[in-house]
Design a protein around this motif. Sequence first.
Motif, mmCIF file in Angstrom:
data_model
loop_
_atom_site.group_PDB
_atom_site.id
_atom_site.type_symbol
_atom_site.label_atom_id
_atom_site.label_comp_id
_atom_site.label_asym_id
_atom_site.label_seq_id
_atom_site.Cartn_x
_atom_site.Cartn_y
_atom_site.Cartn_z
ATOM 1 N N MET A 1 0.801 -1.216 0.000
ATOM 2 C CA MET A 1 0.000 0.000 0.000
ATOM 3 C C MET A 1 0.838 1.272 0.000
ATOM 4 N N ALA A 2 2.137 1.162 0.062
ATOM 5 C CA ALA A 2 2.976 2.331 0.288
ATOM 6 C C ALA A 2 2.754 3.430 -0.731
ATOM 7 N N SER A 3 2.737 3.086 -2.031
ATOM 8 C CA SER A 3 2.575 4.123 -3.036
ATOM 9 C C SER A 3 1.191 4.740 -2.984
ATOM 10 N N SER A 4 0.185 3.992 -2.514
ATOM 11 C CA SER A 4 -1.171 4.513 -2.394
ATOM 12 C C SER A 4 -1.235 5.655 -1.393
ATOM 13 N N TYR A 5 -0.357 5.651 -0.419
ATOM 14 C CA TYR A 5 -0.364 6.707 0.583
ATOM 15 C C TYR A 5 -0.098 8.069 -0.048
ATOM 16 N N LEU A 6 0.670 8.083 -1.145
ATOM 17 C CA LEU A 6 0.990 9.329 -1.807
ATOM 18 C C LEU A 6 -0.105 9.740 -2.786
ATOM 19 N N ARG A 7 -0.715 8.745 -3.461
ATOM 20 C CA ARG A 7 -1.665 9.056 -4.525
ATOM 21 C C ARG A 7 -3.065 9.330 -4.013
ATOM 22 N N ASN A 8 -3.520 8.536 -3.039
ATOM 23 C CA ASN A 8 -4.940 8.512 -2.722
ATOM 24 C C ASN A 8 -5.330 9.152 -1.403
ATOM 25 N N SER A 9 -4.367 9.536 -0.600
ATOM 26 C CA SER A 9 -4.699 10.020 0.743
ATOM 27 C C SER A 9 -5.381 11.377 0.707
ATOM 28 N N GLU A 10 -6.211 11.618 1.704
ATOM 29 C CA GLU A 10 -6.875 12.892 1.842
ATOM 30 C C GLU A 10 -5.950 13.889 2.538
ATOM 31 N N PRO A 11 -6.223 15.179 2.396
ATOM 32 C CA PRO A 11 -5.401 16.167 3.104
ATOM 33 C C PRO A 11 -5.336 15.869 4.585
ATOM 34 N N GLY A 12 -4.158 16.031 5.154
ATOM 35 C CA GLY A 12 -3.952 15.747 6.563
ATOM 36 C C GLY A 12 -3.435 14.359 6.799
ATOM 37 N N SER A 32 10.931 8.534 -5.208
ATOM 38 C CA SER A 32 10.000 8.468 -6.332
ATOM 39 C C SER A 32 10.189 7.187 -7.134
ATOM 40 N N ARG A 33 11.442 6.836 -7.398
ATOM 41 C CA ARG A 33 11.709 5.622 -8.175
ATOM 42 C C ARG A 33 11.374 4.360 -7.375
ATOM 43 N N ALA A 34 11.615 4.397 -6.066
ATOM 44 C CA ALA A 34 11.349 3.218 -5.233
ATOM 45 C C ALA A 34 9.856 2.921 -5.138
ATOM 46 N N LEU A 35 9.039 3.963 -5.130
ATOM 47 C CA LEU A 35 7.594 3.779 -5.003
ATOM 48 C C LEU A 35 6.890 3.628 -6.339
ATOM 49 N N SER A 36 7.637 3.803 -7.415
ATOM 50 C CA SER A 36 7.048 3.679 -8.749
ATOM 51 C C SER A 36 6.959 2.216 -9.157
ATOM 52 N N ASP A 37 5.989 1.924 -9.999
ATOM 53 C CA ASP A 37 5.850 0.570 -10.541
ATOM 54 C C ASP A 37 6.769 0.337 -11.736
ATOM 55 N N LYS A 38 7.453 1.386 -12.168
ATOM 56 C CA LYS A 38 8.322 1.269 -13.337
ATOM 57 C C LYS A 38 9.655 0.604 -12.963
ATOM 58 N N PRO A 39 10.274 -0.113 -13.890
ATOM 59 C CA PRO A 39 11.592 -0.723 -13.625
ATOM 60 C C PRO A 39 12.630 0.347 -13.277
ATOM 61 N N SER A 40 13.553 0.017 -12.389
ATOM 62 C CA SER A 40 14.614 0.947 -12.016
ATOM 63 C C SER A 40 15.860 0.166 -11.643
ATOM 64 N N THR A 41 16.951 0.887 -11.471
ATOM 65 C CA THR A 41 18.226 0.242 -11.114
ATOM 66 C C THR A 41 18.400 0.115 -9.604
ATOM 67 N N LEU A 42 17.416 0.564 -8.832
ATOM 68 C CA LEU A 42 17.513 0.473 -7.372
ATOM 69 C C LEU A 42 17.475 -0.976 -6.929
ATOM 70 N N SER A 43 18.199 -1.294 -5.868
ATOM 71 C CA SER A 43 18.184 -2.649 -5.336
ATOM 72 C C SER A 43 16.843 -2.920 -4.663
ATOM 73 N N GLU A 44 16.460 -4.204 -4.609
ATOM 74 C CA GLU A 44 15.213 -4.581 -3.950
ATOM 75 C C GLU A 44 15.260 -4.233 -2.464
ATOM 76 N N GLU A 45 16.451 -4.324 -1.884
ATOM 77 C CA GLU A 45 16.605 -3.995 -0.465
ATOM 78 C C GLU A 45 16.289 -2.532 -0.208
#
Length: 346
Positions: A1-12, A32-45
């Motif tokens: 749910m982590a990325s949802s916290y940025l997209r869908n949350s209400e003010p406050g 931004s890259r870690a929470l994105s669904d797009k491929p990236s060079t970041l490690s899984e850790e």
Amino acid sequence: MASSYLRNSEPGRRLSQKEIADKVGVSISTVSRALSDKPSTLSEELKQKVKSAAEELFRQKTMFGDGKKLEHIGLFIGASSAPFAFVVDPFYGDILLGIEGECKKQGFHLSFTTIDRGQDDPAFIFEKIKQTNIDGAIFLAVDNRRLLEEVVESGLPSVLVNARHPGLPIDTFLPNNHDGAALAVQHLLQKGHKRILYIVDLHRATIRSRYEAYQTTLEQAGLFDPTLVLRTTTGKEEVIIQQFFQGPKPDFTAIFCTNDVTALQTIKVLHEFKLRVPEDYSIVGFDDLSVVNLIDPPLTTVRVERQQLGARAVRGLIDRVALPNTATETVELACQLIERKSVKII
């Protein structure tokens, strides 16, 4: 749910990428890259570290729309897991420890209500909810679907633990009973056992999942025999097992017990009849209670991470309060076969 916290949350309740970046010690672009669904060079850790930080920060901001924090959780304990069961069967006591531990970690107050048989009327439960002024509820081993339907309809943030109600829109947390039971039966088959007695009380849906796995696994091997299913009744397990061994019975070499308490009762009865484990009968249990490693021989069983289950339910309730409009989920924690000394090779 982590990325949802940025997209869908209400003010406050919305998190900024900067807050997450500051906590982890990385740049905003990395967040931004870690929470994105797009491929990236970041490690899984690193991705997981960022997502975990986002979840933790968001829980700290968890509120209802009116600004009221999630501070008081009510735990409603079904009759099948009532306090007496905590003494007889530590399975539920361990789940409770997980719930208590996570509530303490999060700074929540936790109150308890036991739903005794005959007291599971929705009016009784809603009166308790009103009296305790809780912000959210955890229902442990509650099988009354009508009660849960009314709880869902009321809008009270709630989760369900160790019960199964297909189609009911409530977040549910339970062991993967089906796959765990399949592991037990497969283990006995691998040890050469083809005639496997199953001792089970089928009154709960969670246990019926274990039975279904027992039946399916043996059917796939061409070995299922319905005469090898010994059905018990809650509170009368030992008497029924005694009666079974007193009379004529089908041939079998192994016994799969629906839980460790039943396995312990079965071993007691076998001793009364001068039968040995595993020399006369091999036995496998389910749950991995702490006591089963202390008996002679130590019991082979299927481990359920009970404290983890309780803690996960609390975190699920936090998420439900935070994102009330997201789809409900059913989380089945994986089980693990623990091989000890109660099964012999034939």
